[in-house]
Design a protein around this motif. Structure first.
Motif, PDB file in Angstrom:
ATOM      1  N   LEU A  73       0.855  -1.183   0.000  1.00  0.00           N
ATOM      2  CA  LEU A  73       0.000   0.000   0.000  1.00  0.00           C
ATOM      3  C   LEU A  73       0.893   1.236   0.000  1.00  0.00           C
ATOM      4  CD1 LEU A  73      -2.965   1.070   0.300  1.00  0.00           C
ATOM      5  CD2 LEU A  73      -2.525   1.145   2.747  1.00  0.00           C
ATOM      6  N   VAL A  74       0.713   2.082  -0.993  1.00  0.00           N
ATOM      7  CA  VAL A  74       1.458   3.331  -1.116  1.00  0.00           C
ATOM      8  C   VAL A  74       0.438   4.458  -1.164  1.00  0.00           C
ATOM      9  CG1 VAL A  74       3.046   4.663  -2.578  1.00  0.00           C
ATOM     10  CG2 VAL A  74       3.302   2.180  -2.407  1.00  0.00           C
ATOM     11  N   ALA A  75       0.765   5.588  -0.572  1.00  0.00           N
ATOM     12  CA  ALA A  75      -0.138   6.735  -0.601  1.00  0.00           C
ATOM     13  C   ALA A  75       0.627   7.982  -1.020  1.00  0.00           C
ATOM     14  CB  ALA A  75      -0.763   6.953   0.768  1.00  0.00           C
ATOM     15  N   VAL A  76      -0.070   8.857  -1.710  1.00  0.00           N
ATOM     16  CA  VAL A  76       0.485  10.164  -2.064  1.00  0.00           C
ATOM     17  C   VAL A  76      -0.424  11.211  -1.417  1.00  0.00           C
ATOM     18  CG1 VAL A  76       1.152  11.736  -3.915  1.00  0.00           C
ATOM     19  CG2 VAL A  76       1.336   9.248  -4.256  1.00  0.00           C
TER      20      VAL A  76
ATOM     21  N   THR B 204      -3.933  10.005  -3.004  1.00  0.00           N
ATOM     22  CA  THR B 204      -3.927   8.961  -4.017  1.00  0.00           C
ATOM     23  C   THR B 204      -3.477   7.695  -3.317  1.00  0.00           C
ATOM     24  OG1 THR B 204      -3.366  10.562  -5.740  1.00  0.00           O
ATOM     25  CG2 THR B 204      -2.981   8.227  -6.239  1.00  0.00           C
ATOM     26  N   ILE B 205      -4.302   6.666  -3.380  1.00  0.00           N
ATOM     27  CA  ILE B 205      -4.022   5.390  -2.732  1.00  0.00           C
ATOM     28  C   ILE B 205      -3.679   4.387  -3.825  1.00  0.00           C
ATOM     29  CG2 ILE B 205      -4.907   3.616  -1.174  1.00  0.00           C
ATOM     30  CD1 ILE B 205      -4.715   6.529   0.006  1.00  0.00           C
ATOM     31  N   ILE B 206      -2.550   3.701  -3.666  1.00  0.00           N
ATOM     32  CA  ILE B 206      -2.034   2.810  -4.696  1.00  0.00           C
ATOM     33  C   ILE B 206      -1.807   1.425  -4.106  1.00  0.00           C
ATOM     34  CG2 ILE B 206      -0.112   2.411  -6.297  1.00  0.00           C
ATOM     35  CD1 ILE B 206       0.341   5.588  -5.978  1.00  0.00           C
ATOM     36  N   LEU B 207      -2.260   0.397  -4.829  1.00  0.00           N
ATOM     37  CA  LEU B 207      -1.926  -0.983  -4.502  1.00  0.00           C
ATOM     38  C   LEU B 207      -0.908  -1.443  -5.523  1.00  0.00           C
ATOM     39  CD1 LEU B 207      -5.422  -2.594  -3.760  1.00  0.00           C
ATOM     40  CD2 LEU B 207      -3.870  -1.428  -2.197  1.00  0.00           C
ATOM     41  N   ASN B 208       0.179  -2.035  -5.036  1.00  0.00           N
ATOM     42  CA  ASN B 208       1.279  -2.471  -5.893  1.00  0.00           C
ATOM     43  C   ASN B 208       1.564  -3.932  -5.596  1.00  0.00           C
ATOM     44  OD1 ASN B 208       4.371  -2.846  -6.341  1.00  0.00           O
ATOM     45  ND2 ASN B 208       3.880  -1.000  -7.491  1.00  0.00           N
ATOM     46  N   SER B 209       1.815  -4.723  -6.618  1.00  0.00           N
ATOM     47  CA  SER B 209       2.011  -6.169  -6.427  1.00  0.00           C
ATOM     48  C   SER B 209       3.413  -6.551  -5.959  1.00  0.00           C
ATOM     49  CB  SER B 209       1.678  -6.919  -7.723  1.00  0.00           C
ATOM     50  OG  SER B 209       2.577  -6.544  -8.751  1.00  0.00           O
TER      51      SER B 209
ATOM     52  N   GLU C   4       9.420   4.316  -7.999  1.00  0.00           N
ATOM     53  CA  GLU C   4       9.496   4.552  -9.446  1.00  0.00           C
ATOM     54  C   GLU C   4       9.879   3.274 -10.194  1.00  0.00           C
ATOM     55  OE1 GLU C   4       8.402   7.133 -11.230  1.00  0.00           O
ATOM     56  OE2 GLU C   4       7.749   8.024  -9.348  1.00  0.00           O
ATOM     57  N   GLU C   5      10.786   2.473  -9.613  1.00  0.00           N
ATOM     58  CA  GLU C   5      11.178   1.196 -10.232  1.00  0.00           C
ATOM     59  C   GLU C   5      10.011   0.206 -10.261  1.00  0.00           C
ATOM     60  OE1 GLU C   5      14.656  -0.753  -8.591  1.00  0.00           O
ATOM     61  OE2 GLU C   5      15.597   1.204  -8.307  1.00  0.00           O
ATOM     62  N   ASN C   6       9.184   0.239  -9.232  1.00  0.00           N
ATOM     63  CA  ASN C   6       8.098  -0.728  -9.092  1.00  0.00           C
ATOM     64  C   ASN C   6       6.752  -0.201  -9.586  1.00  0.00           C
ATOM     65  OD1 ASN C   6       9.731  -2.733  -7.858  1.00  0.00           O
ATOM     66  ND2 ASN C   6       9.651  -1.578  -5.953  1.00  0.00           N
ATOM     67  N   LYS C   7       6.720   1.006 -10.093  1.00  0.00           N
ATOM     68  CA  LYS C   7       5.471   1.648 -10.506  1.00  0.00           C
ATOM     69  C   LYS C   7       4.704   0.835 -11.553  1.00  0.00           C
ATOM     70  CE  LYS C   7       3.965   6.285 -11.789  1.00  0.00           C
ATOM     71  NZ  LYS C   7       4.436   7.626 -12.117  1.00  0.00           N
ATOM     72  N   ALA C   8       5.420   0.121 -12.403  1.00  0.00           N
ATOM     73  CA  ALA C   8       4.780  -0.694 -13.446  1.00  0.00           C
ATOM     74  C   ALA C   8       3.958  -1.836 -12.844  1.00  0.00           C
ATOM     75  CB  ALA C   8       5.835  -1.249 -14.399  1.00  0.00           C
TER      76      ALA C   8
ATOM     77  N   GLU D 144      -5.196   2.287  -8.519  1.00  0.00           N
ATOM     78  CA  GLU D 144      -4.933   3.644  -8.021  1.00  0.00           C
ATOM     79  C   GLU D 144      -6.272   4.359  -7.884  1.00  0.00           C
ATOM     80  OE1 GLU D 144      -2.755   7.523  -9.861  1.00  0.00           O
ATOM     81  OE2 GLU D 144      -1.571   5.675  -9.863  1.00  0.00           O
ATOM     82  N   VAL D 145      -6.545   4.889  -6.677  1.00  0.00           N
ATOM     83  CA  VAL D 145      -7.789   5.621  -6.439  1.00  0.00           C
ATOM     84  C   VAL D 145      -7.483   6.919  -5.709  1.00  0.00           C
ATOM     85  CG1 VAL D 145      -9.263   3.576  -6.379  1.00  0.00           C
ATOM     86  CG2 VAL D 145      -8.309   4.427  -4.264  1.00  0.00           C
ATOM     87  N   LYS D 146      -8.329   7.886  -5.921  1.00  0.00           N
ATOM     88  CA  LYS D 146      -8.213   9.158  -5.210  1.00  0.00           C
ATOM     89  C   LYS D 146      -9.362   9.255  -4.222  1.00  0.00           C
ATOM     90  CE  LYS D 146      -5.805  11.571  -8.915  1.00  0.00           C
ATOM     91  NZ  LYS D 146      -4.495  11.600  -8.347  1.00  0.00           N
ATOM     92  N   VAL D 147      -9.033   9.668  -3.007  1.00  0.00           N
ATOM     93  CA  VAL D 147     -10.047   9.857  -1.965  1.00  0.00           C
ATOM     94  C   VAL D 147      -9.822  11.214  -1.320  1.00  0.00           C
ATOM     95  CG1 VAL D 147     -10.424   7.394  -1.493  1.00  0.00           C
ATOM     96  CG2 VAL D 147      -8.635   8.611  -0.259  1.00  0.00           C
TER      97      VAL D 147
END
Length: 170
Positions: free
Chosen positions: A96-99, A106-111, A122-126, A131-134
């Motif tokens: 779980l990453v957040a901006v 911006t809430i991001i789920l990354n595998s 940035e390396e794992n962004k792919a 990605e959702v905005k709340v």
């Protein structure tokens, strides 16, 4: 002479072992719900300004990906397929990453699991899965420790008086 070197060697091994046993700076917490759980490092505010514009001296600057916790990146597990922030997500565990920003998150789920912080985001962004905005949420009372609350219908976050809520359906 051999005894001295041997004693020095044993002392070096003892110090190495002792330092390897140190606990993380922040406690690690798992908040478990019926359909989802989250594991995160739980830092304390300690009088710091938590979020703000870059260069303001805040702990986490607006617009920058954050591990949303301390130490190892936060991981969220969906025990079955769901919608998270209105978007479909498969059962499984994700980083779980957040901006944070002034008005929204911006809430991001990354595998990619096992990340340390968000340093290699940035390396794992792919490998972003979702990605959702709340909207930014302001709470009436302050929470000293970074806290997640797992509910049947949402994932709620609060630290100090700031936070967000991501709707979830299972």
């Amino acid at each position: 002479m051999k005894t001295t070197f041997f004693s020095l060697f044993l002392t070096l091994i003892a110090f190495t072992w002792a330092s390897a046993q140190e606990k993380p700076m922040s406690p690690h917490v798992t908040t478990d719900g019926k359909n989802m759980s989250i594991t995160y490092g739980q830092p304390s505010k300690k009088g710091r300004v938590l979020f703000g514009k870059a260069g303001s001296g805040s702990l986490e600057p607006y617009g920058k990906p954050w591990r949303i916790g301390a130490d190892q990146a936060t991981e969220i597990t969906f025990k079955k397929d769901a919608t998270f922030g209105g978007k479909a997500v498969k059962a499984g565990t994700y980083t779980l990453v957040a901006v944070p920003n002034e008005k929204e998150w911006t809430i991001i789920l990354n595998s990619q699991l096992g990340q340390w912080g968000a340093y290699k985001y940035e390396e794992n962004k792919a490998k972003n899965v979702l990605e959702v905005k709340v909207p930014n949420k302001t709470y009436p009372s302050s929470e000293e420790k970074l806290t997640f609350n797992v509910k049947d219908t949402s994932l709620d976050f609060q630290w100090d008086k700031v936070g967000f809520s991501v709707p979830a359906k299972f």
